[in-house]
Design a protein around this motif. Structure first.
Motif, PDB file in Angstrom:
ATOM      1  N   LYS A   1      63.319  50.802 -12.393  1.00 30.16           N
ATOM      2  CA  LYS A   1      64.053  50.504 -11.176  1.00 30.16           C
ATOM      3  C   LYS A   1      65.266  51.420 -11.060  1.00 30.16           C
ATOM      4  CE  LYS A   1      66.027  46.666  -8.596  1.00 30.16           C
ATOM      5  NZ  LYS A   1      66.353  45.220  -8.606  1.00 30.16           N
ATOM      6  N   PRO A   2      65.547  51.994  -9.876  1.00 36.56           N
ATOM      7  CA  PRO A   2      66.686  52.923  -9.736  1.00 36.56           C
ATOM      8  C   PRO A   2      68.015  52.212  -9.952  1.00 36.56           C
ATOM      9  CG  PRO A   2      65.740  52.403  -7.591  1.00 36.56           C
ATOM     10  CD  PRO A   2      64.795  51.826  -8.614  1.00 36.56           C
ATOM     11  N   GLU A   3      68.977  52.945 -10.517  1.00 38.64           N
ATOM     12  CA  GLU A   3      70.321  52.432 -10.779  1.00 38.64           C
ATOM     13  C   GLU A   3      71.351  53.513 -10.450  1.00 38.64           C
ATOM     14  OE1 GLU A   3      70.973  49.651 -14.296  1.00 38.64           O
ATOM     15  OE2 GLU A   3      69.361  50.963 -15.013  1.00 38.64           O
ATOM     16  N   GLY A   4      72.525  53.083 -10.111  1.00 40.56           N
ATOM     17  CA  GLY A   4      73.651  53.996  -9.936  1.00 40.56           C
ATOM     18  C   GLY A   4      73.549  54.888  -8.723  1.00 40.56           C
ATOM     19  N   ARG A   5      73.037  54.348  -7.610  1.00 39.09           N
ATOM     20  CA  ARG A   5      72.946  55.141  -6.387  1.00 39.09           C
ATOM     21  C   ARG A   5      74.224  54.984  -5.552  1.00 39.09           C
ATOM     22  NH1 ARG A   5      66.848  53.817  -4.077  1.00 39.09           N
ATOM     23  NH2 ARG A   5      65.674  55.145  -5.541  1.00 39.09           N
ATOM     24  N   ILE A   6      74.595  56.088  -4.901  1.00 36.78           N
ATOM     25  CA  ILE A   6      75.716  56.030  -3.948  1.00 36.78           C
ATOM     26  C   ILE A   6      75.182  55.924  -2.524  1.00 36.78           C
ATOM     27  CG2 ILE A   6      77.743  57.234  -3.047  1.00 36.78           C
ATOM     28  CD1 ILE A   6      78.116  58.577  -5.679  1.00 36.78           C
ATOM     29  N   LYS A   7      74.405  56.908  -2.124  1.00 36.19           N
ATOM     30  CA  LYS A   7      73.838  56.934  -0.776  1.00 36.19           C
ATOM     31  C   LYS A   7      72.733  57.984  -0.741  1.00 36.19           C
ATOM     32  CE  LYS A   7      77.168  60.326   0.927  1.00 36.19           C
ATOM     33  NZ  LYS A   7      78.176  60.660   1.962  1.00 36.19           N
ATOM     34  N   ARG A   8      72.019  58.022   0.369  1.00 33.42           N
ATOM     35  CA  ARG A   8      70.973  59.039   0.540  1.00 33.42           C
ATOM     36  C   ARG A   8      71.613  60.412   0.723  1.00 33.42           C
ATOM     37  NH1 ARG A   8      66.089  57.637   4.528  1.00 33.42           N
ATOM     38  NH2 ARG A   8      65.753  59.822   3.945  1.00 33.42           N
ATOM     39  N   CYS A   9      70.912  61.409   0.249  1.00 30.18           N
ATOM     40  CA  CYS A   9      71.379  62.792   0.368  1.00 30.18           C
ATOM     41  C   CYS A   9      70.753  63.405   1.612  1.00 30.18           C
ATOM     42  CB  CYS A   9      71.006  63.583  -0.882  1.00 30.18           C
ATOM     43  SG  CYS A   9      71.615  65.288  -0.867  1.00 30.18           S
ATOM     44  N   ALA A  10      71.408  63.203   2.746  1.00 30.61           N
ATOM     45  CA  ALA A  10      70.932  63.724   4.035  1.00 30.61           C
ATOM     46  C   ALA A  10      69.478  63.271   4.246  1.00 30.61           C
ATOM     47  CB  ALA A  10      71.085  65.236   4.080  1.00 30.61           C
ATOM     48  N   LYS A  11      68.596  64.226   4.553  1.00 27.08           N
ATOM     49  CA  LYS A  11      67.193  63.893   4.786  1.00 27.08           C
ATOM     50  C   LYS A  11      66.282  64.410   3.677  1.00 27.08           C
ATOM     51  CE  LYS A  11      67.627  63.805   9.839  1.00 27.08           C
ATOM     52  NZ  LYS A  11      67.102  64.350  11.126  1.00 27.08           N
ATOM     53  N   LEU A  12      66.857  64.749   2.537  1.00 30.80           N
ATOM     54  CA  LEU A  12      66.054  65.265   1.432  1.00 30.80           C
ATOM     55  C   LEU A  12      65.152  64.175   0.878  1.00 30.80           C
ATOM     56  CD1 LEU A  12      68.580  67.492  -0.578  1.00 30.80           C
ATOM     57  CD2 LEU A  12      66.879  68.198   1.106  1.00 30.80           C
ATOM     58  N   ARG A  13      63.941  64.603   0.488  1.00 29.12           N
ATOM     59  CA  ARG A  13      62.979  63.686  -0.119  1.00 29.12           C
ATOM     60  C   ARG A  13      62.447  64.295  -1.407  1.00 29.12           C
ATOM     61  NH1 ARG A  13      60.953  59.437   2.721  1.00 29.12           N
ATOM     62  NH2 ARG A  13      61.823  59.160   4.825  1.00 29.12           N
ATOM     63  N   LEU A  14      61.977  63.409  -2.294  1.00 23.84           N
ATOM     64  CA  LEU A  14      61.444  63.860  -3.577  1.00 23.84           C
ATOM     65  C   LEU A  14      60.135  64.604  -3.366  1.00 23.84           C
ATOM     66  CD1 LEU A  14      62.151  60.698  -5.754  1.00 23.84           C
ATOM     67  CD2 LEU A  14      63.583  62.706  -5.427  1.00 23.84           C
TER      68      LEU A  14
ATOM     69  N   LYS B   1      57.398  64.905  -5.309  1.00 19.59           N
ATOM     70  CA  LYS B   1      56.129  64.294  -5.710  1.00 19.59           C
ATOM     71  C   LYS B   1      55.798  63.054  -4.890  1.00 19.59           C
ATOM     72  CE  LYS B   1      55.560  65.871 -10.473  1.00 19.59           C
ATOM     73  NZ  LYS B   1      55.347  65.449 -11.880  1.00 19.59           N
ATOM     74  N   THR B   2      56.757  62.206  -4.677  1.00 20.04           N
ATOM     75  CA  THR B   2      56.479  60.912  -4.030  1.00 20.04           C
ATOM     76  C   THR B   2      56.932  60.844  -2.585  1.00 20.04           C
ATOM     77  OG1 THR B   2      58.602  60.036  -4.778  1.00 20.04           O
ATOM     78  CG2 THR B   2      56.711  59.774  -6.263  1.00 20.04           C
ATOM     79  N   ASN B   3      57.650  61.830  -2.114  1.00 21.58           N
ATOM     80  CA  ASN B   3      58.172  61.856  -0.749  1.00 21.58           C
ATOM     81  C   ASN B   3      59.145  60.711  -0.471  1.00 21.58           C
ATOM     82  OD1 ASN B   3      58.335  63.272   1.673  1.00 21.58           O
ATOM     83  ND2 ASN B   3      56.879  61.896   2.702  1.00 21.58           N
ATOM     84  N   GLU B   4      59.706  60.129  -1.521  1.00 26.36           N
ATOM     85  CA  GLU B   4      60.725  59.100  -1.359  1.00 26.36           C
ATOM     86  C   GLU B   4      62.072  59.761  -1.049  1.00 26.36           C
ATOM     87  OE1 GLU B   4      60.832  56.872  -4.903  1.00 26.36           O
ATOM     88  OE2 GLU B   4      58.771  56.118  -4.743  1.00 26.36           O
ATOM     89  N   PRO B   5      62.985  59.019  -0.417  1.00 26.15           N
ATOM     90  CA  PRO B   5      64.317  59.599  -0.147  1.00 26.15           C
ATOM     91  C   PRO B   5      65.034  59.961  -1.447  1.00 26.15           C
ATOM     92  CG  PRO B   5      63.961  57.630   1.169  1.00 26.15           C
ATOM     93  CD  PRO B   5      62.823  57.684   0.196  1.00 26.15           C
ATOM     94  N   LEU B   6      65.769  61.045  -1.391  1.00 29.22           N
ATOM     95  CA  LEU B   6      66.559  61.497  -2.547  1.00 29.22           C
ATOM     96  C   LEU B   6      67.961  60.905  -2.432  1.00 29.22           C
ATOM     97  CD1 LEU B   6      66.582  65.072  -4.042  1.00 29.22           C
ATOM     98  CD2 LEU B   6      68.724  63.860  -3.712  1.00 29.22           C
ATOM     99  N   TYR B   7      68.425  60.264  -3.522  1.00 34.15           N
ATOM    100  CA  TYR B   7      69.715  59.574  -3.508  1.00 34.15           C
ATOM    101  C   TYR B   7      70.732  60.310  -4.391  1.00 34.15           C
ATOM    102  CZ  TYR B   7      67.602  55.633  -1.115  1.00 34.15           C
ATOM    103  OH  TYR B   7      66.982  54.847  -0.179  1.00 34.15           O
ATOM    104  N   ILE B   8      71.957  60.287  -3.907  1.00 27.76           N
ATOM    105  CA  ILE B   8      73.065  60.873  -4.687  1.00 27.76           C
ATOM    106  C   ILE B   8      73.507  59.851  -5.728  1.00 27.76           C
ATOM    107  CG2 ILE B   8      75.431  61.765  -4.579  1.00 27.76           C
ATOM    108  CD1 ILE B   8      74.893  62.591  -1.712  1.00 27.76           C
TER     109      ILE B   8
END
Length: 701
Positions: free
Chosen positions: A403-416, A418-425
């Motif tokens: 499970k993800p931990e320590g997220r601040i916010k999404r990084c603009a519209k960047l996505r991962l 492999k999974t095309n999930e949103p990339l988080y700062i």
């Protein structure tokens, strides 16, 4: 006393000098002297008229109505009557009157003998009718002045290499590090040290409603170098937050290199020293380091010298130790990481404040974590927005360990990728701040590792500590991420994206050439990184260890080393004190000072001295060079003191029209610049009237 010289037809004759205990009657007037002169010529024919020059000189040595007002600072009066405003400013001026005599001469130059009548019964030689009046000053050759004396005594302390314990005794400093055993305190009651510490006679401090210390009780320390009733106000001046909500001498909101009178409302005035002072490697005006330097100048000169300086520094270290242990910020220090453009002492104080801030943040985080232990929210670092809630729903099948931990916010519209999930700062650890000496030490360690394979590997590991922490935080916030995702966020220039990519699909691209080199450190670190949020990582900046190192460094400084570190700041304060004297802009520069041009004012010479001080501030302190600088400052101070004395005498009681005041101002400058000056307007001009008034008042006295 009579002396004769004969000139004519290329021949010079020097007559013998005759000195009489009592003047002969015929030699007390011009007629008798002319008779003696003509008889000595023994000329058979009638001689032409004799040319005569007559000068009467009057010497004034008493100034009854203008007593010299400059007095050395009185600490008792400062503490009981005036307050501490005087301690925040270095004194200025001569201790005694630098002008010893004023000579006034009335002259009749080159007139024939038949124009003047001066006999035993009548005389035309009235000084009030002389066509030429001149004046000259006689000044003291070596005049002691307060500012230069303070600076010289401060430099003398710099040359001492003794530690605090060597000066005050080991019993006095045994509790600096707070490591006294409990049983030793019982023995101390039986064997009191010869010089009691303030902490032993004053209830140390207790936390006020704002975290500031407050003195609980006071007793007199008769054997202390600085009496307790003086030391406590000095410490309150250095740490004004100890006095509560309304301190007498609060620190300014912002610290700058330029004094407030040079920078009104934050805008630097048009002053020749503004750019020079801003480039000096010193500390902010009226900050803690500035006040410490100025107070130590007072202590070294007027409160006991070296032992008093050691006593004050010992108590300052105790105060700093208390503030670290109770997480109370040090006032009068610039906020943020250590400023490498300031002195090393100011950087150490900044580092200690950084440690206190980190400690307070860590303790606050721990308390909030403990208060939320029974809650359902396992992530305390962020609040979920709508997009994040949707992502959580779509990834509901993800295991708890992933499970993800320590997220601040999404990084603009960047996505991962492999999974095309949103990339988080992610939340990351702030880089560890360093002072100037620690940076040099760190660079030296890296250089000593050598260039072989093992040395390069160790160097890479030392330099990649922050990178590893950021990668672990990124992995924790983005469990499905790969190295390319991290590079796209951390170093976008190392990601080359292909043109024409579908925005709805994972982006296509590749890493830069340097990232694809075999054995690349980034790939190796990424492989070793584990998904650990920043709050669970090992601290990059160990505030406890760093604070203890700073306190140990400060405690190891003797008063001599401390004053060496404060030399640039003390010089900075001295130059600012000189620049306040407006007479600098008009006074001519003496030949003994460095001349930037043929005709220089004292203000221009002060610029040259300030340039040298700026250069010295960027090198290790050299007491010999600073002593030369202090001697030049002393010469400028003497010149200003002489000008103040002359202005006080001539302009003090001669307030008249604007035109006459301008004539008198010019007279003051000419007297200081020339060996002898003629008075405009003769015996009836404004200058002559002002000088005659001095003689008349001296006669009445």
């Amino acid at each position: 006393m009579y002396l004769g010289v004969g000139l004519g037809s290329g021949v010079r004759t020097d007559y013998d000098m005759v000195h009489f205990r009592q003047a002969p009657p015929q030699c007390t007037h011009l007629t008798g002297l002319l008779d003696v002169f003509k008889n000595k010529l023994q000329c058979c024919i009638t001689s032409p008229p004799v040319l005569v020059s007559v000068r009467f000189t009057y010497v004034l040595t008493e100034w009854p109505h203008t007593l010299w007002t400059q007095q050395p600072p009185d600490f008792d009066a400062t503490l009981t009557e005036v307050g501490f405003s005087d301690l925040g400013k270095l004194p200025f001026g001569a201790l005694s009157d630098p002008v010893s005599e004023l000579h006034l001469s009335a002259t009749w130059p080159c007139v024939t003998e038949d124009v003047l009548v001066d006999s035993d019964v009548y005389s035309d030689l009235d000084p009030g009718s002389a066509p030429l009046w001149t004046a000259r000053l006689v000044t003291s050759s070596s005049q002691p002045c307060l500012l230069s004396e303070y600076l010289t005594d401060f430099i003398h302390v710099c040359r001492n290499n003794q530690s605090i314990s060597q000066i005050l005794g080991p019993d006095y400093t045994q509790d600096v590090d707070g490591e006294i055993a409990e049983f030793s305190s019982a023995l101390d009651r039986l064997t009191e040290p010869s010089v009691p510490s303030l902490s032993s006679v004053v209830g140390r401090v207790r936390k006020g409603h704002k975290g500031a210390r407050q003195f609980v009780s006071t007793q007199s320390g008769e054997n202390s170098p600085i009496p307790t009733d003086i030391l406590i106000p000095i410490l309150n001046y250095l740490f004004p937050d100890a006095e509560g909500d309304d301190p007498n001498d609060p620190y300014p909101n912002t610290l700058t290199q330029v004094p407030e009178w040079l920078a009104p409302n934050g805008e630097v005035a048009d002053h020749p020293l503004k750019s020079l002072l801003s480039n000096m490697k010193s500390s902010g005006v009226d900050g803690l380091v500035w006040r410490l330097a100025v107070v130590l100048c007072h202590v070294a000169h007027s409160l006991g010298g070296l032992p008093a300086a050691a006593h004050l520094w010992h108590e300052v270290i105790l105060e700093l130790r208390f503030r670290w242990e109770h997480a109370v910020l040090i006032p009068g220090v610039s906020s943020g990481v250590p400023d490498l453009a300031s002195t090393i002492l100011h950087q150490k104080f900044q580092m200690l404040n950084c440690c206190i801030n980190r400690r307070k943040a860590r303790e606050q985080s721990s308390s909030s974590k403990s208060s939320n232990e029974d809650g359902d929210d396992e992530d305390e670092f962020y609040e979920c927005d709508e997009d994040m809630e949707e992502d959580e729903k779509s990834n509901g099948s993800r295991s708890s360990w992933d499970k993800p931990e320590g997220r601040i916010k999404r990084c603009a519209k960047l996505r991962l990728l492999k999974t095309n999930e949103p990339l988080y700062i992610p939340f990351t650890q702030e880089p560890a701040p360093m002072t100037e000496d620690r940076l040099e030490e760190h660079a030296g360690v890296l250089l000593r590792l050598g260039t072989d394979a093992l040395g390069s590997q160790l160097r890479a590991r030392m330099m990649s500590a922050s990178l590893l922490s950021d990668m672990e935080s990124f992995k924790a916030a983005n469990p499905s991420a790969v190295l390319e995702d991290f590079v796209r966020w951390y170093s976008p220039r190392d990601w080359i994206e292909e043109e024409g990519s579908d925005p709805d699909q994972p982006p296509q691209g590749s890493l830069s050439t340097r990232m694809q080199i075999p054995g690349n450190m980034w790939r190796e670190v990424w492989t070793n990184a584990k998904p650990v949020p920043a709050r669970r990582q090992k601290r990059l900046f160990d505030d406890t260890r760093e604070a203890e190192q700073v306190l140990h460094w400060l405690a190891s400084l003797g008063p001599g080393s401390l004053c060496c570190n404060l030399l640039p700041t003390a010089t900075h304060a001295s130059l600012c004190r000189l620049a306040e004297e407006r007479l600098l802009f008009d006074l001519p520069a003496p030949n003994s000072l460095p001349q930037p041009c043929h005709s220089s004012s004292l203000a221009t010479v002060l610029d040259v001295i300030t340039q040298r001080a700026v250069r010295l501030s960027r090198h290790p302190p050299d007491t010999n060079k600073y002593q030369e600088l202090a001697e030049q400052i002393a010469e400028v101070e003497v010149c200003v003191a002489r000008a103040q004395s002359v202005r006080h005498k001539i302009l003090g009681d001669n307030a008249g029209t604007e035109e006459s005041s301008q004539h008198l101002e010019k007279l003051v400058l000419r007297l200081l610049d020339s060996p002898e000056v003629s008075l405009e307007g003769g015996p009836r001009g404004p200058a002559a009237l002002a000088i005659r008034k001095l003689f008349q008042q001296a006669r009445k006295f």
